[in-house]
Write a protein that holds these residues in place. Structure first.
Motif, PDB file in Angstrom:
ATOM      1  N   ARG A   5       0.826  -1.213   0.000  1.00  0.00           N
ATOM      2  CA  ARG A   5       0.000   0.000   0.000  1.00  0.00           C
ATOM      3  C   ARG A   5       0.854   1.254   0.000  1.00  0.00           C
ATOM      4  O   ARG A   5       0.544   2.236  -0.653  1.00  0.00           O
ATOM      5  CB  ARG A   5      -0.932  -0.010   1.204  1.00  0.00           C
ATOM      6  CG  ARG A   5      -2.036  -1.010   0.955  1.00  0.00           C
ATOM      7  CD  ARG A   5      -2.941  -1.225   2.099  1.00  0.00           C
ATOM      8  NE  ARG A   5      -3.515  -2.560   1.914  1.00  0.00           N
ATOM      9  CZ  ARG A   5      -4.730  -2.909   2.248  1.00  0.00           C
ATOM     10  NH1 ARG A   5      -5.512  -2.045   2.822  1.00  0.00           N
ATOM     11  NH2 ARG A   5      -5.169  -4.123   2.031  1.00  0.00           N
ATOM     12  N   ILE A   6       1.929   1.198   0.769  1.00  0.00           N
ATOM     13  CA  ILE A   6       2.844   2.343   0.789  1.00  0.00           C
ATOM     14  C   ILE A   6       3.439   2.541  -0.607  1.00  0.00           C
ATOM     15  O   ILE A   6       3.526   3.657  -1.115  1.00  0.00           O
ATOM     16  CB  ILE A   6       3.949   2.130   1.842  1.00  0.00           C
ATOM     17  CG1 ILE A   6       3.310   2.160   3.230  1.00  0.00           C
ATOM     18  CG2 ILE A   6       5.028   3.188   1.730  1.00  0.00           C
ATOM     19  CD1 ILE A   6       4.201   1.674   4.339  1.00  0.00           C
ATOM     20  N   CYS A  12       1.767   6.682  -6.853  1.00  0.00           N
ATOM     21  CA  CYS A  12       0.833   7.759  -7.206  1.00  0.00           C
ATOM     22  C   CYS A  12       1.528   9.107  -7.179  1.00  0.00           C
ATOM     23  O   CYS A  12       1.322   9.943  -8.067  1.00  0.00           O
ATOM     24  CB  CYS A  12      -0.337   7.792  -6.230  1.00  0.00           C
ATOM     25  SG  CYS A  12      -1.408   6.402  -6.440  1.00  0.00           S
ATOM     26  N   LEU A  13       2.346   9.320  -6.146  1.00  0.00           N
ATOM     27  CA  LEU A  13       3.075  10.589  -6.052  1.00  0.00           C
ATOM     28  C   LEU A  13       3.999  10.765  -7.258  1.00  0.00           C
ATOM     29  O   LEU A  13       4.083  11.860  -7.831  1.00  0.00           O
ATOM     30  CB  LEU A  13       3.892  10.635  -4.757  1.00  0.00           C
ATOM     31  CG  LEU A  13       3.065  10.840  -3.483  1.00  0.00           C
ATOM     32  CD1 LEU A  13       3.978  10.862  -2.261  1.00  0.00           C
ATOM     33  CD2 LEU A  13       2.255  12.127  -3.570  1.00  0.00           C
ATOM     34  N   LEU A  55      -7.145  11.271 -14.009  1.00  0.00           N
ATOM     35  CA  LEU A  55      -7.252  10.693 -12.669  1.00  0.00           C
ATOM     36  C   LEU A  55      -8.693  10.286 -12.396  1.00  0.00           C
ATOM     37  O   LEU A  55      -8.966   9.171 -11.922  1.00  0.00           O
ATOM     38  CB  LEU A  55      -6.790  11.710 -11.616  1.00  0.00           C
ATOM     39  CG  LEU A  55      -5.289  11.985 -11.523  1.00  0.00           C
ATOM     40  CD1 LEU A  55      -5.012  13.137 -10.574  1.00  0.00           C
ATOM     41  CD2 LEU A  55      -4.535  10.732 -11.055  1.00  0.00           C
ATOM     42  N   SER A  56      -9.632  11.175 -12.734  1.00  0.00           N
ATOM     43  CA  SER A  56     -11.030  10.865 -12.445  1.00  0.00           C
ATOM     44  C   SER A  56     -11.534   9.721 -13.304  1.00  0.00           C
ATOM     45  O   SER A  56     -12.164   8.785 -12.805  1.00  0.00           O
ATOM     46  CB  SER A  56     -11.913  12.087 -12.700  1.00  0.00           C
ATOM     47  OG  SER A  56     -11.326  13.225 -12.143  1.00  0.00           O
ATOM     48  N   GLY A 277      -6.507   2.917 -10.353  1.00  0.00           N
ATOM     49  CA  GLY A 277      -7.039   3.208 -11.681  1.00  0.00           C
ATOM     50  C   GLY A 277      -6.675   4.625 -12.112  1.00  0.00           C
ATOM     51  O   GLY A 277      -6.274   4.869 -13.259  1.00  0.00           O
ATOM     52  N   ALA A 278      -6.807   5.562 -11.183  1.00  0.00           N
ATOM     53  CA  ALA A 278      -6.477   6.955 -11.468  1.00  0.00           C
ATOM     54  C   ALA A 278      -5.010   7.077 -11.881  1.00  0.00           C
ATOM     55  O   ALA A 278      -4.673   7.684 -12.901  1.00  0.00           O
ATOM     56  CB  ALA A 278      -6.773   7.813 -10.238  1.00  0.00           C
ATOM     57  N   ALA A 279      -4.138   6.464 -11.086  1.00  0.00           N
ATOM     58  CA  ALA A 279      -2.702   6.561 -11.366  1.00  0.00           C
ATOM     59  C   ALA A 279      -2.367   5.860 -12.684  1.00  0.00           C
ATOM     60  O   ALA A 279      -1.582   6.368 -13.496  1.00  0.00           O
ATOM     61  CB  ALA A 279      -1.916   5.941 -10.222  1.00  0.00           C
ATOM     62  N   PHE A 280      -2.991   4.710 -12.905  1.00  0.00           N
ATOM     63  CA  PHE A 280      -2.686   3.908 -14.094  1.00  0.00           C
ATOM     64  C   PHE A 280      -3.058   4.642 -15.377  1.00  0.00           C
ATOM     65  O   PHE A 280      -2.270   4.732 -16.321  1.00  0.00           O
ATOM     66  CB  PHE A 280      -3.440   2.575 -13.997  1.00  0.00           C
ATOM     67  CG  PHE A 280      -3.214   1.648 -15.159  1.00  0.00           C
ATOM     68  CD1 PHE A 280      -2.029   0.940 -15.276  1.00  0.00           C
ATOM     69  CD2 PHE A 280      -4.186   1.488 -16.132  1.00  0.00           C
ATOM     70  CE1 PHE A 280      -1.825   0.076 -16.348  1.00  0.00           C
ATOM     71  CE2 PHE A 280      -3.986   0.626 -17.207  1.00  0.00           C
ATOM     72  CZ  PHE A 280      -2.796  -0.071 -17.306  1.00  0.00           C
TER      73      PHE A 280
END
Lengths: 319, 217
Positions: A5-6, A12-13, A55-56, A277-280
């Motif tokens: 998770r980390i 994502c960052l 992202l959305s 999903g947003a990051a991908f």
């Protein structure tokens, strides 16, 4: 478990930091705060709203995919499985062909939504009797998809004669350069979808136990499924009208999240899927601009190229 | 349909002229079923394979397997088969013969689903140790016997007036079967438990009444 998770948070960052920098035009970091420069205008007016949009959309696609997989008790379900995208595109293209309102205009989006609602109404009526089982909904949806996509091909071949070109983008997904207003609409849509599907997450878990058990746990199966169908179809209509069909996000991301994070509840799975999903999708979009500048690939090609091997890896590890 | 001794016990559930089967299929019973179930006790539903035990049980739970007739609950005018999910959940808990489940779910998460109805009847930790399970085990990583106990646990936790169990001792070895029968017997002092089973030996020693379906009726 926590390490993954980390890592997701970290990834994502990285995506947030890198993706706005990707594209044909190299940005000069020191110019970003001076609104008169080209770099600043590209960054603030083009790439940031686009990032907000991807992202959305990515979050929504993964969320709806995970919801369908659980709702229909079928790991192969993805957001487009019921033929919603074909219906929406048929609406959008009809509005361009017959009403002269091109894609992206309010009339065109409304036509798309109407077509999606029409399809859902047909699905509900035909699959509700006599059993209303989730399998029937999927089977009806898939057959509707076949019929609608042939109609869509027909409409597209007419369109390409009249208007010319650009039709393939609907099938491989594309992303517009949205205004801030459009970007914020997408964020709003994403958050509403997250809240509504998140609040349905326990009902989804109960439905997973079968309809008879669900009733004894206070969940009306057919009504709940129909409500979720109508809601997700409207959401997907919005997504498709914006971006065509972006494959693989909705299928792969929930599966990868299940495998990587082994979430304890549907709510957790939804949250993780939304973030991943947003990051991908944002990463895929960044790459689609950066690989062969100034050419921009349809983003669906990238999601499939990235998602395919990811999916295979999960299947390999899972066996 | 074997005759049920009509004792002077208060009746909770009444079957009136029931014919069960599947839509567009032939009915499973030729003679309509009429019987009543008491407010408390352990009642068995027996019959050969294909005699319609599961179909009969499911007709109570909003599945469209009732071709004609009605189920009546004491003091409620709407027939049970037409109840809303909300109403059903207040009265009936149900364990199907082949329960569907999410394999990544832990015992605890699975049991939590019963809390949607009302507060649990038992302490989760105690129930788990009584059933020989640990709360953090995942359903997909258990033996079928363990899983069956986890499913049973979910039903035991749910407060109800009628517990419907379809082959609850499936996949369990003899010793565990006895434990489950004893637990059910104990619970049935305070409520009605109706269970479909092939376990005839234990039916005779534990059950207060028996309803038997046969395909020749």
């Amino acid at each position: 478990m926590n390490r993954q998770r980390i890592l997701l948070g970290f990834a994502c960052l990285v995506v947030l930091g890198i993706v706005p920098g990707l594209g044909a035009e190299k940005l000069v970091f020191s110019e970003l705060w001076d609104p008169s420069t080209v770099s600043a205008r590209i960054f603030w007016d083009l790439r940031l709203p686009r990032l907000v949009l991807t992202l959305s959309l990515g979050g929504i696609l993964a969320l709806v995919g995970g919801t369908y997989q659980s709702l229909f008790r079928n790991p192969l379900c993805e957001p487009y499985v019921l033929g919603i995208s074909s219906a929406v595109l048929l609406g959008v293209i009809s509005s361009e062909l017959f009403l002269q309102h091109p894609a992206g205009t309010p009339v065109s989006i409304s036509m798309g939504m109407l077509a999606a609602l029409g399809l859902v109404a047909v699905l509900i009526v035909f699959s509700a009797s006599p059993l209303g089982s989730p399998e029937r909904v999927v089977l009806f949806g898939m057959s509707a998809n076949f019929v609608l996509s042939s109609l869509l091909f027909l409409a597209l071949s007419m369109q390409s004669q009249n208007v010319g070109g650009g039709t393939l983008k609907w099938f491989f997904g594309f992303l517009p350069w949205p205004s801030w207003q459009e970007g914020l609409w997408a964020v709003g849509g994403g958050l509403v979808t997250l809240v509504i599907l998140g609040s349905a997450s326990q009902a989804l878990e109960v439905l997973r136990l079968g309809d008879a058990v669900a009733r004894t746990l206070g969940v009306a199966p057919v009504a709940t499924r129909n409500l979720l169908l109508v809601f997700t179809s409207l959401v997907m209509a919005g997504v498709v009208a914006f971006s065509g069909t972006i494959g693989f996000v909705g299928l792969v991301i929930p599966q990868v999240c299940r495998f990587l994070f082994r979430p304890n509840s549907m709510k957790e799975l939804m949250l993780l899927s939304f973030v991943m999903g947003a990051a991908f999708l944002s990463l895929a979009d960044g790459l689609s601009r950066a690989l062969v500048p100034p050419y921009e690939f349809p983003v669906g090609v990238l999601t499939t190229l990235l998602g395919g091997p990811l999916f295979l890896w999960v299947l390999w590890k899972k066996k | 349909m074997g005759s049920v001794e009509e004792k002077m016990k208060p009746v909770m559930l009444k079957a009136v002229q029931l014919v069960v089967g599947f839509e567009k299929g032939s009915p499973l019973n030729q003679v309509p079923l009429n019987f009543s179930l008491p407010q408390k006790g352990l009642v068995a539903l027996t019959g050969t394979n294909g005699s319609g035990k599961t179909t009969l049980l499911r007709s109570l739970l909003g599945e469209k397997t009732l071709l004609s007739g009605n189920w009546f609950w004491d003091g409620i005018s709407i027939p049970v088969q037409k109840w809303s999910a909300g109403n059903l959940s207040k009265h009936i808990a149900y364990l199907p013969q082949e329960p569907l489940y999410e394999s990544t779910q832990t015992v605890q998460d699975h049991w939590r689903l019963a809390s949607k109805v009302r507060s649990f009847r038992f302490d989760l930790q105690n129930l788990a140790s009584e059933l020989g399970l640990s709360l953090n085990q995942r359903l997909g990583e258990m033996s079928s016997g363990q899983r069956q106990r986890a499913f049973l646990g979910r039903v035991l936790l749910q407060p109800c007036q009628l517990m419907i169990l379809d082959e609850p001792t499936n996949h369990l070895d003899t010793e565990l079967k006895q434990d489950i029968w004893r637990t059910l017997k104990q619970l049935s002092q305070g409520q009605l438990i109706w269970l479909a089973t092939h376990d005839t030996e234990n039916v005779t020693s534990y059950c207060d009444e028996m309803i038997s379906l046969s395909s020749t009726i």
